[in-house]
Write a protein that holds these residues in place. Structure first.
Motif, PDB file in Angstrom:
ATOM      1  N   GLU A   1       5.333   7.200  -1.534  1.00 15.76           N
ATOM      2  CA  GLU A   1       4.672   6.009  -2.079  1.00 15.76           C
ATOM      3  C   GLU A   1       5.462   4.749  -1.745  1.00 15.76           C
ATOM      4  O   GLU A   1       5.131   4.018  -0.839  1.00 15.76           O
ATOM      5  CB  GLU A   1       4.462   6.169  -3.587  1.00 15.76           C
ATOM      6  CG  GLU A   1       3.469   7.293  -3.899  1.00 15.76           C
ATOM      7  CD  GLU A   1       2.602   7.026  -5.099  1.00 15.76           C
ATOM      8  OE1 GLU A   1       3.105   6.460  -6.092  1.00 15.76           O
ATOM      9  OE2 GLU A   1       1.402   7.388  -5.051  1.00 15.76           O
ATOM     10  N   GLU A   2       6.530   4.461  -2.469  1.00 11.11           N
ATOM     11  CA  GLU A   2       7.318   3.267  -2.178  1.00 11.11           C
ATOM     12  C   GLU A   2       8.714   3.427  -2.751  1.00 11.11           C
ATOM     13  O   GLU A   2       9.010   4.402  -3.449  1.00 11.11           O
ATOM     14  CB  GLU A   2       6.649   2.017  -2.737  1.00 11.11           C
ATOM     15  CG  GLU A   2       6.453   2.013  -4.241  1.00 11.11           C
ATOM     16  CD  GLU A   2       5.835   0.714  -4.729  1.00 11.11           C
ATOM     17  OE1 GLU A   2       6.545  -0.302  -4.767  1.00 11.11           O
ATOM     18  OE2 GLU A   2       4.641   0.716  -5.104  1.00 11.11           O
TER      19      GLU A   2
ATOM     20  N   ASN B   1       7.974  -1.720  -0.112  1.00  4.97           N
ATOM     21  CA  ASN B   1       7.038  -0.865   0.612  1.00  4.97           C
ATOM     22  C   ASN B   1       7.722  -0.274   1.838  1.00  4.97           C
ATOM     23  O   ASN B   1       8.632  -0.873   2.410  1.00  4.97           O
ATOM     24  CB  ASN B   1       5.806  -1.662   1.043  1.00  4.97           C
ATOM     25  CG  ASN B   1       4.999  -2.190  -0.136  1.00  4.97           C
ATOM     26  OD1 ASN B   1       4.915  -3.383  -0.362  1.00  4.97           O
ATOM     27  ND2 ASN B   1       4.404  -1.288  -0.894  1.00  4.97           N
TER      28      ASN B   1
ATOM     29  N   ILE C   1       0.485   2.145  -5.798  1.00  2.00           N
ATOM     30  CA  ILE C   1       1.455   1.417  -4.973  1.00  2.00           C
ATOM     31  C   ILE C   1       1.214  -0.073  -5.132  1.00  2.00           C
ATOM     32  O   ILE C   1       0.071  -0.530  -5.117  1.00  2.00           O
ATOM     33  CB  ILE C   1       1.325   1.831  -3.492  1.00  2.00           C
ATOM     34  CG1 ILE C   1       1.650   3.311  -3.310  1.00  2.00           C
ATOM     35  CG2 ILE C   1       2.216   0.980  -2.602  1.00  2.00           C
ATOM     36  CD1 ILE C   1       1.412   3.834  -1.904  1.00  2.00           C
TER      37      ILE C   1
END
Length: 370
Positions: free
Chosen positions: A244-245, A250, A269
C-alpha cells in the motif's frame, strides 16, 4: 493596529494583527541558516472558526502562540482532526509560489467529509495560505532545496464528551522553514515490511489525511527503527500481500522496460498530490505508467530477476526518496546503494518546476506574493 489585505476575493477575509514580539532579523537569519524540519515556526498563524449556528467566521492572522483548549475538547477524546502539508518556494526573482495548493484544498475537503468536519471553502483555504505567507514572507528561505512548510489543520474544539460531530471547530495554518531533506546528497533509505500492523482497512480513514492514521503507524515505525530501517511499508488489511504505502509516502516501482508502477488507489491509500504529479511527469518523459495492485511477491521476485530496477517513494517533505533496501523478517531485498536514473530524473523535473527553473505548462504553481 489591524490591516486587511487579501490577495484575492475569498469567502473569508483574513485580517492581520501583526505580532507584538516578532523575532529579530538576526534570530530569523540564524534559524534560516539551519532550519531542519518542523523545529521552528514563523511569527504568525492564520485561523478561523466554524460553529453549527453561524458557519465560518472569525478569520484572522495573528501572532503564533499556544492554544487554549477545554479539557473536554472533542479532539482530545475522539481525534476528530485533519491536516494538510504543502510548501512555499522562493523563486530566483524573489517571488513566492505554492505547488498545486488547489489540490491540497480539495483533499482537505474530502478529509473533512470523512471525519464529519465542516468543509472549508477552497477559496478560504487558499486565502489563509496567501495571508500567512504575506505576513511572514521574510521566513521563506532562499537557495538549495529550502522552503517554507505550510501546515493547515482543523480540529474539533467544542467542549463536550458526547460521541457526535463537534458543533465548534477551529481551523489554523502554521508555517515552518524547512531545509533540504537530504543535506548531504540524496541517499537511498531502508524499508521494514510490517507484517503485524496495518495502516488502514477498507471503509476506514486511509484515504483521509487525519492524525489517527499517523498515530497508528508509529508502533510499526518504531519496529522498523529497531531493525535498523528508516521507514515502514504497510500491506493491505484483508490479504496481507498487497503493497500500500509507507507511513507517510507513496511507493513506485521502476521496471526494466521503463514502466513506472504505483499501487492503485483503493480507498485505503492516501491520494498524494506529489504522487499524481509524478505520474504526469513520468508520462511526459516517455515512461509507461501503471496504477495497479503490487504484491510483495512481485517486489521481491522482480528485484531478484532484474525486472524491477528502481524503487522510490514520494511525499511533500522529501519530494522523491530512493529506496535501497527492503527487509522482510530475515529476508533482504536490495536495489542498490545509489539513486536510480529514473528516480533522479523525475526528482529533478519536479524540483525544477517547483523552484521556477522550468516552465510551468500545467498551471500547477500559484503565486502567493504580488
Amino acid at each position: 493596529m489591524s490591516t486587511t489585505a487579501p490577495h484575492r476575493t475569498s469567502s473569508l477575509q483574513f485580517e492581520l494583527t501583526p505580532s507584538a514580539h516578532p523575532r529579530s532579523e538576526a534570530e530569523r537569519e540564524a534559524i534560516l541558516a539551519a532550519p531542519g524540519f518542523g523545529k521552528y515556526f514563523t511569527d504568525h498563524m492564520a485561523r478561523a472558526r466554524w460553529t453549527a449556528e453561524s458557519g465560518w467566521g472569525e478569520a484572522r492572522v495573528e501572532a503564533y502562540g499556544p492554544l487554549q483548549l477545554d479539557p473536554s475538547a472533542a479532539v482530545l477524546h475522539y481525534a476528530q482532526e485533519i491536516f494538510e502539508g504543502l510548501k512555499a518556494y522562493r523563486h530566483e526573482d524573489g517571488s513566492i509560489w505554492a505547488f498545486r495548493p488547489e489540490a491540497n484544498a480539495a483533499r482537505f475537503t474530502r478529509s473533512a467529509r470523512r471525519l464529519a468536519l465542516p468543509e472549508l471553502p477552497e477559496d478560504a483555504f487558499l486565502a489563509s495560505i496567501e495571508a500567512l505567507v504575506a505576513a511572514d514572507a521574510a521566513w521563506v528561505p532562499t537557495g538549495g532545496e529550502a522552503s517554507l512548510y505550510l501546515r493547515p489543520f482543523m480540529f474539533a474544539s467544542e467542549g463536550f464528551l458526547g460521541v457526535r460531530p463537534a458543533a465548534r471547530v477551529d481551523y489554523l495554518v502554521i508555517a515552518s522553514p524547512a531545509g533540504a531533506y537530504f543535506p548531504g546528497g540524496v541517499q537511498p533509505v531502508s524499508i521494514w515490511l510490517s507484517r503485524d500492523y496495518t495502516r488502514a482497512a477498507p471503509g476506514g480513514t486511509g484515504s483521509a489525511k487525519c492524525g489517527g492514521n499517523y498515530a497508528a503507524s508509529l508502533a510499526a515505525q518504531r519496529e522498523a527503527a529497531e531493525h535498523g530501517c528508516d521507514q515502514v511499508c504497510f500491506l493491505d488489511a484483508v490479504e496481507g500481500r498487497w503493497v500500500e504505502e509507507l507511513g507517510g509516502m507513496n511507493l513506485y516501482f521502476v521496471h526494466r522496460d521503463g514502466t513506472v508502477v504505483t499501487p492503485a488507489l483503493t480507498g485505503t491509500i492516501l491520494e498524494g498530490v506529489t504522487r499524481d504529479s509524478i505520474l504526469t511527469l513520468a508520462r511526459e518523459q516517455g515512461l509507461g505508467v501503471q496504477e495497479r495492485p503490487v504484491s510483495v511477491q512481485e517486489w521481491t521476485e522482480g528485484v531478484a530477476s532484474g525486472d524491477i530496477v528502481e524503487v522510490f517513494a514520494c511525499g511533500t517533505a522529501a519530494v522523491i526518496t530512493p529506496v535501497g533496501r527492503l527487509l522482510d523478517g530475515d529476508t533482504e531485498v536490495s536495489t542498490g546503494d545509489r539513486p536510480g536514473e529514473v528516480t533522479m530524473r523525475l526528482r529533478d523535473a519536479l524540483l525544477d518546476l517547483q523552484y521556477g527553473r522550468t516552465e510551468d505548462t500545467h498551471g500547477w504553481m500559484r503565486r502567493l506574493t504580488p
